[in-house]
Design an enzyme around this catalytic site. Structure first.
Site: not given
Lengths: 171, 164, 294, 783
Positions: D220, D367-368, D737
């Site tokens: 990522q 996802r935060c 998110e």
């Protein structure tokens, strides 16, 4: 061991170790890398293909077991440069994000529509329950399978457009 | 950690039993499903054992070390090793006491199983570890019962307590 | 992930398979659906030196009714049982159980007999075959024998099959009268092994009382279990709410669950009670409609 | 429905994704699809023990096995100075164990062989003699004075990693002292794992002839990986090329540099051939970075009418064996201090203590946006506890305490400046759309009949887009992001960005932004990410930061091009630059709309007809340092029914109303929301990674770490409000998110709401059926 397998209509002959799993055979020997591998426990379905027309997880089938049989992978869905209705429906309905589950999802959806040309949402969710998607939350995958079902049942493009515009189903 | 324990009585004098349990050449063969036994010293022996249940089959390479904590009455056996990418650690304590009929042998075994077997086979490993441990002491009892001279009576079954 | 290297044999007859089993014994394993075995081999916690693939043995395929029994060949896949509409009437438990197993592709591969021989205590077929009072037909060098399902499961992953015997079929008695069945299962997620499962099979007599009852318990002990007390309390009774209440309370008495990640033993026992009650209520309703219609 | 790809002014339109044609044909190129000549395979031997001293490692049998080219241990890496590597949190992590192992599945040795199977075969032959040590899995016990010290390499002989606090302790204490109502709740956010469908992996290809290392890695943050690799390996950074090909999901899991990458690089350096390492799912779940594992206690001081006054939070954070949290350097607990959420607290005080245990290292932002999920879950949960204690409707309590629309920009009691929001509007839309009043009526009727139905609300505020460079850095590198746009003579564009998408649709949305700014169709713009040799430096895609940072960079970069284009247009139109206007599609002469040139004309001229004194070509690069974070928000409502016999919870409906500012592609936004809700649902009802007392990981694969299927997942409903970010170039905020941040509380609140008549105030996630059953049992209400 020497095996002969027909993959996506094309015959192959290859020498494999008995322990070679079908998924690795497809990916590494035939270089058909559309079939993915996502888990060790036959849980995720990324490797799903059709073996003699039956949906299987190719990480839990030996390549030698495909000897003399036919395999259909995601690479075999497109015919003569025409996307399969499921492929275009997945595109139109935004049924994929990272795309890693997509080949398996397409194969599972393909198998479903072979047996059930007009599945309900519940039937689709049940039929795809061997395939994990971590991105889409499944809503659009369900929609895509329904769209493909309508396309395959012979509805014209125009009817579909009207249906989409008015937000109604024509079946 | 899992703890298993049990006790049994043998109609034999304590000294005789003691001499048995601290002898690797005699204790070694009590390990069940033994494929190979190498006695490496007076207190140390190495065993290759067959383990498995159903399709789960493999070999464990285990090194055992005997420690006398109180000569004539208490000793411990540490078993360490592993196989199939997993580790096994067991500490068995044995205590001998005189009874009217002979000798009471009490045993208690703390077992720690680590690795894929523990996490993959979580549903069965507890029962298996318990079974293997009990088999060790059942074999021991059997061997002691069959020592020349006297016969033995009065064994009780092992009981298990899970402290994990 | 790759399994250990193994020798691959693909016999085309039962005799040949048995000969190979006899030859390789402990070092060999039968490969049928492979949906439990191959993952274990990939993890290398199972590493047979010889794999005997029975998928090419035609004699193991298909089912037929004979001598008051349905003989289900060893290569019958879960999906075959799930979709066989011709069996739904007399053997409703088959499709009702099959649809709970794992997921569709696994059901296309995995076999009923393979699942029984694998003897996972959480297996769905174990509980169902207990309820159906099935026999497992096994074949060895000396010919074949039938093992009653209650004697088949010995321990977790262990059956009374001899090392050189092959399970060739499972026999399910043909019911003698109107039949209804339910398979109740709670999972942590779709396709998971059961937290607890219950298979209930009821045949109604002409007198409106239960003539045969089979109740199999899954995932609540080292092997699939029979709710014998509950069965005894059910046979000869009409399916009233009172009977159902009594019977459902007896089901947990024959269970032997353990505390684990899926829940406590108490919880699983209570699930069995709830399952029994719900299953029997549904069965009562169904049979009433059925008998009424006849 | 035809794909509307060729439209001009594509901003805000549901354009079909440009990445899909290859992915639906199975022609994506993920890292395991990279197959190079003479490529070898790496297999890692991992520790079965959670804590043990390594007495010896015998590699002789493995070395002698067929096909084996190399065996590496921690000692070998130590001789290459590669035994340890820095974590993103500034700690050190072992690449392969030397001396001792600190968690189960830790890397101990590695085998490189000609085939995967040979590597796995030989790995089995490595014999490690371990001496087990006492195991610490409970973070509270890890802090006990007599706990064994796990990290012998650290100077401080303690398992305590850090203490961090935010807010005003004194003012908070004062408000608590005088408050008429105080509620307190202990809450655990379980240890969860991002588990992208594609596990981690890489191909390390060191070419001795060119002294160049090419690392194909599912990443990522490829630029950060390159910099970390340069720091670790000592290779000059310009001789390292990191290529992140198609990425099969990330969710935070693919931000860190994992030991496997460094081992593969070391092996390739030694052998001079490409080495592939692809993680198994078990390796992924049991050893790559987890998320959350926060043990939190929150207290709210309030007035009797429900007006909240102050918030006090204490947290123990279990980081596992190494502090490998992917948090910005100055924020050891990430952005957790956003915990006052959407509510106007007068004061707040937040403390977090990080702890080492014998578990896999972490934790990443799954996802935060760096611990926002923990914060959001906590405040949304505890607000419900307060509502329950006061006998108030949870929607009413929220409406009473929201930060009002006119208070923005709003400075929170822990120091954040919220950019914009309209919380009341969003919640009211959600209540209206779900039919809140009717649902409450239905619930009352059901309660009268003894049935259990619950309605749960979560009105969260997110904080994303790290970040302003003065606040945020990772390993010292400031968290800006970048875009580079180049026109080809025929008016087509290639744009390269420093971020790396993993399914978010950047190839489409960034094309939309750039096309919108330049008067093109999205078809005219090719987006390229993930190759560090070509893309400008960027920090990567996570924490919903791509749109706030790289999205801003793309827009401003396009505007920079437009400024030059205006000069060329003036030249073409033969007027002065001041007389040229831009209408979104073309440049025209002021007052003469008929006289215009398109961007395509301008691009051609940039190569063929350049005004005197102007540099030829048409391209620009922009490094965008956002002035602030963005603050998306939303109102989520869950409706559940509980089976009184089994304790199973069924989510009957779930509505997510999100406000992520201006929307680039609504179809993609909805898709992001669906996906995040599914992950939030799994966290609420299925997911935890428990360890036994011996440190065995009890959910090391997808048999026991549960990921929901289509059959488990509810049918999501979505809607939107739009409150643009005032400081973002296109008013966008980021959305990926929000659904994961906001939804867990809605699910749990719904279940607790169903059980609230029996005095139940909290249930810890995951809400397994047995937990609900135990409560039903306890209160005598089970079937």
């Amino acid at each position: 061991m020497n095996i002969r397998v027909t993959v996506n209509g094309r015959p192959y002959e290859a020498d494999v170790e008995p322990r070679t799993l079908l998924a690795y055979f497809l990916r590494e020997q035939l270089k058909l890398t559309g079939t993915h591998i996502g888990c060790d426990t036959t849980s995720c379905g990324a490797c799903t293909v059709l073996l003699d027309g039956k949906l299987v997880k190719s990480c839990t089938v030996l390549a030698v077991q495909a000897d003399g049989r036919e395999v259909l992978t995601v690479e075999g869905l497109e015919k003569n440069g025409q996307l399969h209705p499921l492929q275009s429906a997945f595109w139109e309905e935004h049924a994929l994000q990272c795309g890693y589950c997509t080949p398996g999802m397409l194969m599972a959806s393909y198998a479903l529509l072979q047996e059930n040309p007009a599945p309900t949402e519940e039937e689709i969710r049940e039929a795809l329950s061997g395939n994990i998607c971590r991105c889409t939350g499944y809503v659009n995958i369900v929609k895509a399978v329904q769209l493909a079902a309508r396309k395959m049942s012979g509805e014209t493009q125009e009817t579909l457009e009207v249906a989409a515009t008015h937000g109604t189903s024509t079946d | 950690m899992r703890t298993y324990q049990g006790e049994f009585t043998i109609e034999q004098p304590r000294e005789k039993i003691w001499n048995f349990v601290i002898d690797p050449n005699k204790m070694g063969p009590c390990i069940p499903d033994l494929i190979q036994l190498n006695v490496e010293s007076e207190t140390r022996f190495r065993t290759l054992v067959k383990v498995g249940v159903g399709p789960i089959r493999g070999k464990f390479d285990l090194t055992s070390e005997l420690t006398v904590t109180q000569p004539g009455s208490t000793a411990s056996l540490s078993i360490r090793g592993g196989g199939m990418g997993s580790g096994v650690d067991m500490k068995a304590a044995m205590e001998l006491t005189d009874t009217a009929d002979g000798t009471l042998l009490k045993w208690k075994c703390d077992a720690v199983i680590s690795g894929p077997i523990a996490s993959l086979g979580g549903r069965l490993i507890d029962r298996e570890a318990q079974k293997i441990t009990q088999k060790v002491f059942a074999n021991l009892k059997n061997a002691l019962d069959n020592l020349p001279d006297e016969a033995a009576v009065g064994a009780t079954d092992g009981t298990a307590a899970d402290e994990g | 992930m790759f399994p250990n290297a193994f020798q691959y044999e693909a016999p085309t007859s039962v005799d040949e398979a048995i000969r190979l089993l006899t030859e390789y014994g402990y070092d060999s394993k039968i490969l049928a659906g492979g949906q439990s075995l191959l993952p274990m081999m990939k993890f290398r916690i199972a590493a047979p030196a010889v794999l005997i693939d029975v998928n090419g043995i035609d004699d193991l395929k298909g089912w037929r009714e004979e001598n008051g029994k349905l003989r289900i060949g060893a290569l019958t896949r879960h999906a075959d049982a799930e979709h066989a509409t011709e069996l739904r009437d007399r053997y409703p438990l088959l499709s009702r159980t099959a649809r709970w197993i794992a997921d569709p592709p696994i059901r296309n591969r995995g076999t009923i007999c393979g699942s029984l021989v694998h003897a996972d205590p959480g297996s769905d077929w174990g509980a169902a075959m207990i309820a159906l009072r099935a026999d497992v037909e096994v074949q060895g060098l000396e010919g074949s024998r039938l093992i009653p399902i209650d004697e088949f499961f010995v321990d977790t992953f262990a059956t009374s099959l001899e090392e050189n015997e092959l399970a060739v079929a499972v026999h399910v008695p043909t019911p003698n009268g109107p039949v209804a069945a339910r398979y109740m299962k709670l999972e942590r997620k779709a396709g998971d092994f059961a937290i607890a499962a219950l298979a209930v099979h009821v045949v109604m007599g002409k007198d409106g009382r239960v003539s045969e009852a089979g109740i199999g318990i899954g995932a609540c002990g080292p092997i699939p279990l029979r709710a014998a007390k509950a069965e005894a309390a059910l046979v000869g009774q009409p399916l009233t709410e009172e009977t159902i209440s009594t019977v459902s309370k007896l089901v947990p008495e024959d269970a032997d669950p353990a505390d684990d990640l899926r829940g406590s033993a108490d919880y699983k026992r209570d699930l069995l009670r709830v399952f029994a009650k719900r299953a029997l209520l549904e069965i009562a309703e169904e049979l009433q409609e059925r008998v009424g219609a006849e | 429905m035809a794909l509307r790809q060729t439209e001009m002014r594509p901003m805000g339109k549901p354009i079909g994704r440009k990445e899909d044609p290859r992915l639906i044909r199975g022609k994506g190129r993920y890292v395991d699809d990279v197959m190079l000549p003479n490529m070898l395979y790496l297999c890692i031997v991992r520790s079965p023990y959670a804590h043990a001293r390594i007495r010896s490692i015998d590699t002789s049998a493995a070395l002698a096995a067929p096909g084996v080219k190399l065996v590496l241990t921690g000692e070998d890496l130590a001789s290459m100075n590669l035994a340890w590597m820095p974590t993103l949190a500034g700690d050190q992590q072992m690449v392969m164990a030397t001396g001792k192992v600190l968690f189960q599945y830790q890397e101990v040795a590695a085998v490189v062989a000609e085939t995967r199977a040979q590597a796995e075969d030989a790995a089995q032959l490595i014999e490690v003699d371990y001496e087990p040590l006492p195991v610490v899995v409970d973070p509270f016990k890890a802090l006990a004075p007599d706990a064994p010290v796990l990290r012998e390499d650290k100077e401080e002989k303690s398992n305590h990693i850090f203490h961090w606090e935010a807010g005003d302790r004194e003012e908070t204490e004062t408000l608590f002292r005088d408050a008429p109502v105080i509620v307190s709740q202990k809450v655990r956010f379980p240890r969860v794992h991002p588990s992208p469908l594609e596990p981690c992996g890489c191909v390390a290809d060191y070419d001795p002839a060119k002294s160049k290392l090419t690392l194909y890695v599912t990443s990522q943050a490829p630029h950060v990986h390159r910099t970390v690799l340069a720091m670790v390996s000592g290779l000059p950074e310009h001789q390292i090329q990191v290529i992140s090909p198609d990425v099969g999901g990330g969710f935070g899991n693919k931000v860190p540099v994992y030991p496997g990458y460094v081992i593969a690089v070391a092996a390739s350096l030694k052998l001079g051939t490409p080495v592939k390492w692809i993680e198994t799912r078990t390796e992924n779940v049991a050893s790559s970075h987890f998320a959350r594992d926060y043990h939190m206690t929150a207290e709210i001081a309030a007035r009797e009418d429900g007006k909240v006054l102050a918030l006090r939070v204490k947290t123990i954070a279990d980081h596992g064996a190494f502090d490998a949290a992917a948090d910005p350097s100055k924020f050891p607990a990430g952005l957790f201090s956003i915990v006052s959420g959407s509510y106007d607290f007068k004061a707040a005080f937040v403390e977090v203590d990080g702890v080492y245990t014998n578990k896999a290292p972490g934790g990443v932002a799954y996802r935060c946006s760096f611990r926002v999920t923990e914060a959001s879950y906590l405040i949304e949960r505890v607000m419900d506890v307060l509502a329950q204690r006061l006998g108030m409707d949870p929607a009413e309590l929220r409406l009473r305490n929201f930060i009002r629309k006119d208070q923005f920009p709003y400075k929170s009691p822990t120091g954040w400046v919220y950019d914009s929001g309209d919380y009341e509007k969003t919640l009211k839309l959600a209540l209206d759309r779900i039919g809140y009043e009717e649902l409450r009526k239905e619930q009352a009727e059901k309660r009268a009949r003894g049935e259990l139905m619950g309605i749960g609300i979560s009105t969260f505020t997110e904080v994303v887009g790290a970040g302003p460079a003065h606040l945020f850095d990772i390993v010292g590198i400031k968290m800006f992001d970048s875009a580079q746009i180049r026109f080809h003579p025929t008016g087509k564009v290639i744009a390269r960005l420093g971020v790396r998408h993993q399914g978010q649709g950047h190839e489409t949305t960034f094309a939309q932004i750039i096309a919108e700014e330049l008067g093109l169709s999205a078809d005219d713009v090719l987006i390229e990410e993930g190759d560090t040799d070509t893309a400008p430096y960027g920090l990567g895609t996570y924490a919903s930061r791509s749109t706030p940072t790289a999205g801003g960079a793309a827009a401003l970069c396009a505007r920079r091009i437009r400024e030059k284009a205006r000069k060329i247009a003036a030249h073409l139109l033969e007027v002065s630059e001041d007389d040229v206007t831009w209408d979104g599609i073309a440049f025209s002469v002021k007052g003469l709309p008929g006289r215009s040139v398109s961007m395509k004309d301008v691009a051609f001229a940039a190569y063929t007809n350049i005004p005197e004194g102007l540099e030829p070509g048409l391209e620009a690069t922009y490094y965008y340092n956002p002035p602030n974070l963005t603050f998306p928000h939303g109102a989520y409502i869950a409706v559940v029914d509980i089976d009184k016999g089994t304790g199973a919870v069924k989510v009957r409906r779930f509505l997510a109303v999100d406000d992520c500012g201006n929307v680039i592609n609504p179809m993609i936004v909805d898709g992001q929301v669906h996906g995040g809700l599914t992950e939030g649902f799994a966290i609420a009802f299925m997911q935890d990674i428990p360890y036994d007392a011996d440190g065995n990981c009890l959910a090391p694969n997808w048999m026991d770490y549960l990921v929901p299927t289509s059959a488990d997942t509810p049918h999501w409903e979505t809607d939107r409000t739009v409150t643009p970010s005032p400081h973002h170039p296109i008013g966008a905020k980021g959305v990926g998110e929000s659904p994961n941040v906001g939804s867990p509380a809605a699910f749990v609140n719904a279940v607790v709401d169903a059980l609230s008549p029996f005095g139940v105030e909290h249930i810890d996630m995951p809400i397994f059926p047995w937990k609900v059953w135990s409560i039903l049992r306890e209160h005598g209400i089970s079937e």
